[in-house]
Design a protein around this motif. Structure first.
Motif, mmCIF file in Angstrom:
data_model
loop_
_atom_site.group_PDB
_atom_site.id
_atom_site.type_symbol
_atom_site.label_atom_id
_atom_site.label_comp_id
_atom_site.label_asym_id
_atom_site.label_seq_id
_atom_site.Cartn_x
_atom_site.Cartn_y
_atom_site.Cartn_z
ATOM 1 N N LEU A 1 -36.522 76.255 109.617
ATOM 2 C CA LEU A 1 -35.600 77.379 109.539
ATOM 3 C C LEU A 1 -34.380 77.026 108.690
ATOM 4 O O LEU A 1 -33.759 77.888 108.096
ATOM 5 N N GLU B 1 -29.128 77.013 113.213
ATOM 6 C CA GLU B 1 -28.815 76.174 114.356
ATOM 7 C C GLU B 1 -28.720 77.041 115.603
ATOM 8 O O GLU B 1 -28.481 78.228 115.521
ATOM 9 N N GLU B 2 -28.889 76.406 116.718
ATOM 10 C CA GLU B 2 -28.668 77.068 117.997
ATOM 11 C C GLU B 2 -27.395 77.906 117.899
ATOM 12 O O GLU B 2 -26.394 77.402 117.446
ATOM 13 N N PRO B 3 -27.344 79.175 118.274
ATOM 14 C CA PRO B 3 -28.450 79.988 118.809
ATOM 15 C C PRO B 3 -29.196 80.789 117.742
ATOM 16 O O PRO B 3 -29.619 81.888 118.006
ATOM 17 N N TYR B 4 -29.372 80.251 116.578
ATOM 18 C CA TYR B 4 -30.225 80.802 115.522
ATOM 19 C C TYR B 4 -29.854 82.219 115.115
ATOM 20 O O TYR B 4 -30.721 83.056 114.924
ATOM 21 N N GLY C 1 -28.981 84.667 116.517
ATOM 22 C CA GLY C 1 -29.520 85.781 117.291
ATOM 23 C C GLY C 1 -28.561 86.405 118.280
ATOM 24 O O GLY C 1 -28.962 87.268 119.040
ATOM 25 N N VAL C 2 -27.300 85.969 118.296
ATOM 26 C CA VAL C 2 -26.407 86.500 119.321
ATOM 27 C C VAL C 2 -25.220 87.225 118.687
ATOM 28 O O VAL C 2 -24.848 86.939 117.559
ATOM 29 N N LEU D 1 -39.426 79.686 115.672
ATOM 30 C CA LEU D 1 -38.682 80.943 115.679
ATOM 31 C C LEU D 1 -39.391 81.988 116.539
ATOM 32 O O LEU D 1 -38.770 82.687 117.330
ATOM 33 N N ARG E 1 -39.080 81.353 120.216
ATOM 34 C CA ARG E 1 -37.739 81.734 120.631
ATOM 35 C C ARG E 1 -37.646 83.257 120.817
ATOM 36 O O ARG E 1 -37.089 83.762 121.770
ATOM 37 N N GLU E 2 -38.239 83.979 119.891
ATOM 38 C CA GLU E 2 -38.218 85.443 119.979
ATOM 39 C C GLU E 2 -39.026 85.935 121.176
ATOM 40 O O GLU E 2 -38.690 86.942 121.785
ATOM 41 N N ARG F 1 -36.867 85.476 124.101
ATOM 42 C CA ARG F 1 -35.816 86.494 124.135
ATOM 43 C C ARG F 1 -36.393 87.892 124.334
ATOM 44 O O ARG F 1 -35.691 88.888 124.241
ATOM 45 N N VAL G 1 -42.342 79.148 111.137
ATOM 46 C CA VAL G 1 -40.948 78.726 110.940
ATOM 47 C C VAL G 1 -40.475 77.913 112.139
ATOM 48 O O VAL G 1 -40.462 78.390 113.277
ATOM 49 N N LEU G 2 -40.102 76.671 111.862
ATOM 50 C CA LEU G 2 -39.667 75.763 112.928
ATOM 51 C C LEU G 2 -38.164 75.855 113.142
ATOM 52 O O LEU G 2 -37.409 76.043 112.200
ATOM 53 N N LEU G 3 -37.756 75.706 114.388
ATOM 54 C CA LEU G 3 -36.322 75.584 114.669
ATOM 55 C C LEU G 3 -35.894 74.124 114.604
ATOM 56 O O LEU G 3 -34.759 73.815 114.298
ATOM 57 N N GLN G 4 -36.822 73.251 114.909
ATOM 58 C CA GLN G 4 -36.490 71.831 114.944
ATOM 59 C C GLN G 4 -37.557 71.050 114.198
ATOM 60 O O GLN G 4 -38.750 71.314 114.362
ATOM 61 N N ARG H 1 -29.993 69.387 111.744
ATOM 62 C CA ARG H 1 -28.706 68.688 111.823
ATOM 63 C C ARG H 1 -28.683 67.830 113.084
ATOM 64 O O ARG H 1 -28.286 66.676 113.070
#
Lengths: 560, 255
Positions: A175, A216-219, A221-222, B147, B150-151, B154, B170-173, B179
């Motif tokens: 991402l 990055e967290e929270p991507y 989305g908030v 991603l 995560r969706e 949510r 799509v990866l978040l990590q 980072r």
């Protein structure tokens, strides 16, 4: 590949490389004829991995199209040089730094500044989208926006041979490289249009104003105010609308977005509330106007009728009556008409306290009215407020037993207890904390004699002392408290110090604590101006005990 | 404890390179059988994804040879997670710096399983490679750091929509491009008559949970040859169904 010091097309001397993508490199070059610096983008058909991936014809077409663009936030393309296997696109060299640099280490940018940038970006996107045919930028992100020293923005890395186009469908990506991209930019079937740019702009604004990368967290989305509550709710709404997953739910054009950006503070909740309030006030005034007309007519009809049965009328009559008897009489009538309404009880209590004493006859009247209606009253809203008022009336003003002894304080305290207990039933009550203290002090006085007889009184005094201190604290805080209330509190403390000091000491209270409270009380008593016979006497009687209190404290601690 | 293992990897039908890297080590030690299995799915275009996944595999291989033995000697099972955490963060840093220097984006997922006989097991996980446990049923142990997952959490997507979503890759990590990496760790005591399966995402898009369970239920895997054959069979099934990604799988059966 252009090497350093090489000269392209006999006039552009390559100075250094200033950027690199997978398919292209950007150099800083010096135009030897104009003595001016340019940026030169080199698009090579043979990329650094030796794979042929760039369609040079397509890149050339795109550069030709872009050459015609003219907007202050876009770099101008001034020359296109074609060689075998490579194209050089010569464009404005933009001094300054990319916004991504400002965001390093999570530095959020000031909201006002971000709004200003947002308008500029909206403006340039609108320019691109209204070209014929429309141009979709597709890669809006802080790294592609240059902040020039004059504060203006410029979009860089413009559309030629952009890398993500080469991303194969189904390849895993992180991402981090795609955080600003709209959902429709993933996969092969996505149709991108102006609303794609609006999504990317929304994500860019999110990053700028929160300092958090959407990767990055929270991507991303908030809502922004979950990260920083002081941000504008108007801006929050704008960003949320830009970044809706479904393009149909976003702003449909940059013009629409720009309109809201220019009025973001009007979209704010506070602004809306103010508007609502204004509307409400207008409504009340209009309603009042209508009411006056109707009431005027109504009053004519009512005029002939007797109105002395009316609750309000009795209250009013009570307020304006001159003697206590009359007042009490009217308030009693009012209570009889509407026993569930509190006003008349309050009025009655105030009348009782007028002469600084709540006499036994008065108490009989109150009891008669209250007890008959108590079951109903307890169910009413704010009953605990009324109970608190009654409790205080007993505690500070009740006269019972005063003819026999000098001090009926304990009688008063005990009589008040049941009312404070009612208040304590209601934790919402604004006097809840005070009521609890009153109740605890009363409980102490009720139980202490018995406990002393049982010799199980140890430990009670510490709590009692704490409650006394608390009572003193909120009496000091409440400057509008009547003389009587203040003096009664001081008296309670002085008495406690004189009579219970040994117990306090044995329950572990420090001498200094006791003295400190005593000195406070003493100076408060000295400072207090008294105006009635009763309070003058009260003050005198308290003052007369001070020497004894000091002695009592001293001896208590010497004995220890 | 008895351990049977098998692994298989295939470049797939579309890609030029296989960016998945696998590690499988079995050792007989004083505390019994010790198994380390790792699957890494690299990314970053061309040969760079391979580089990222192979770098991490090589680091864990070295760790198994050099750093694990003293921990085993002292029965320090609980320290291993902290060591892995450190190791993963170090790899993230190293790969990230390499990418920055060359101005490229590269990275890799990581799913690792360590079994110390009947005493202890540890799973470490970053990205969308997976670890499954198969006994009387098929159970996914790791959580995809993607991603779409995560969706789903949510409630913006249903699990069915997530399967089809174009953003499913799509990866978040991942190691090398995040980072801050926050690996998922799971530890416990291994149960016997159990199969552990590690796989890259290429293995699981085209075949169903039932097909996996039917192929790898513990009672069906009696020899390493059987395991290898079944693994190849399912990888081939994936290719027949037009999976375009690299496909990798490791099987470990403990009895």
């Amino acid at each position: 590949m252009a090497s350093m010091n090489r000269i392209i097309d006999n006039k552009y001397e390559i100075l250094r490389m200033i950027g690199q993508g997978g398919m292209s490199k950007v150099y800083l070059a010096m135009d030897s004829r104009l003595n001016k610096q340019w940026a030169i983008k080199e698009i090579s058909r043979i990329n650094k991995n030796g794979f042929s991936e760039v369609n040079l014809k397509a890149a050339l077409d795109e550069a030709d199209m872009m050459k015609r663009l003219d907007h202050p936030a876009l770099p101008r393309i001034v020359d296109i040089i074609q060689e075998k296997d490579v194209i050089y696109v010569v464009m404005d060299y933009i001094e300054g730094e990319p916004l991504s640099k400002l965001l390093e280490n999570g530095n959020a940018q000031p909201q006002e500044q971000v709004i200003e940038w947002a308008k500029q970006l909206c403006n340039v996107l609108d320019y691109l989208h209204t070209c014929n045919p429309p141009i979709i930028y597709r890669d809006m992100k802080p790294g592609n926006i240059m902040l020039k020293p004059d504060g203006q923005l410029k979009l860089i890395d413009f559309g030629i041979a952009r890398e993500y186009k080469e991303n194969k469908v189904g390849d895993t990506v992180n991402l981090g490289t795609r955080g600003y991209a709209a959902p429709e930019q993933f996969g092969s079937h996505g149709q991108t249009d102006a609303r794609t740019d609006i999504y990317c702009l929304g994500m860019t604004l999110y990053h700028l104003v929160t300092g958090r990368s959407p990767a990055e967290e929270p991507y991303g989305g908030v809502p922004i105010r979950e990260l920083n509550p002081i941000l504008s709710s108007g801006l929050e709404k704008i960003i949320l609308k830009c970044t809706e997953a479904n393009p149909n739910d976003r702003y449909q054009s940059c013009a629409e977005l720009l309109y809201d950006l220019e009025r973001y503070d009007e979209v704010d909740d506070t602004y809306r509330q103010n508007q609502k309030k204004k509307l409400k006030r207008f409504g009340i005034v209009s309603a009042a106007a209508v009411f006056s007309i109707v009431f005027g007519a109504f009053a004519q009809v009512m005029n002939a009728q007797k109105v002395n049965n009316d609750y309000e009328v009795n209250l009013d009559l009570g307020d304006t009556a001159t003697t206590q008897e009359q007042k009490i009489n009217y308030y009693e009538k009012a209570i009889d008409i509407k026993p569930e309404k509190h006003e008349a009880y309050y009025a009655l209590l105030t009348t009782f306290k007028d002469d600084a004493s709540f006499q036994i006859e008065e108490e009989q009247i109150l009891k008669k009215k209250i007890n008959r209606n108590l079951a109903e009253l307890v169910e009413t809203d704010h009953y605990s407020d009324l109970a608190y008022e009654i409790g205080k009336t007993y505690w500070y003003y009740y006269d019972y037993g005063s003819e026999n002894t000098d001090d009926n304080q304990l009688t008063r305290i005990k009589a008040a207890k049941t009312w404070f207990s009612d208040v304590v039933e209601d934790p919402e009550n604004e006097h809840y904390a005070q009521a609890k203290i009153y109740e605890s002090i009363a409980t102490f006085h009720e139980e202490v004699n018995l406990k002393v007889e049982e010799a199980s009184d140890q430990g009670m005094y510490k709590e009692y002392w704490d409650n006394i201190e608390a009572l003193l604290d909120f009496t000091i805080e409440n400057k509008n408290e009547s003389e009587i209330v203040k003096l009664e509190v001081y008296k309670l403390i002085t008495n406690a110090l004189e009579n219970e000091v040994r117990k306090f000491a044995s329950d572990g209270i420090e001498k200094d604590d006791l003295l400190e409270v005593f000195y406070t009380v003493r100076s408060l008593v000295d400072e207090l101006d008294v105006s009635t016979d009763k309070t003058i006497n009260l003050k005198e009687s308290i003052t007369s005990r001070f020497d004894e209190v000091v002695k009592a404290i001293d001896t208590a601690f010497i004995e220890q | 404890m008895q351990v049977l293992t098998a692994l298989h990897t295939d470049v797939g039908i579309r890609k030029q390179t296989n960016q998945d890297s696998l590690l499988l080590k079995v050792a007989q030690t004083s505390v019994g059988k010790v198994v380390l299995a790792v699957v890494c799915d690299g990314m970053g275009g061309l040969e760079k994804g391979e580089l990222a996944s192979a770098t991490v595999i090589s680091a864990f291989s070295k760790w198994f040879d050099n750093d694990l033995p003293p921990l085993l000697q002292n029965h320090n099972w609980n320290e291993i997670q902290a060591r892995w955490n450190l190791l993963l963060k170090e790899q993230n840093q190293r790969i990230g710096e390499y990418g920055k220097r060359l101005n490229i984006n590269l990275g890799t997922t990581f799913s690792g399983l360590l079994i110390i006989d009947e005493h202890f097991f540890l799973i470490g996980h970053v990205g969308d490679t997976r670890v499954y446990k198969i006994d009387s049923k098929l159970e996914l142990l790791t959580e995809d750091q993607t991603l779409v997952n995560r969706e789903v959490q949510r409630k913006n997507l249903t699990p069915e929509q997530a399967e089809k979503d174009p953003r499913r890759n799509v990866l978040l990590q991942c190691l090398g491009a995040s980072r801050v990496v926050e690996p998922q760790f799971i530890s416990g005591i291994p149960t016997l008559h159990t199969v552990f399966m590690l796989c890259s995402d290429g293995f699981r898009h085209m075949i169903s949970k039932e097909e996996i369970y039917q192929a790898f239920a513990p009672e069906k895997l009696m020899t390493e040859q059987q395991m290898k054959n079944k693994a190849i069979e399912l990888v081939e099934l994936n290719k027949v169904r037009n999976e375009t990604d690299n496909i990798s799988i490791i099987l470990i059966k403990v009895d």
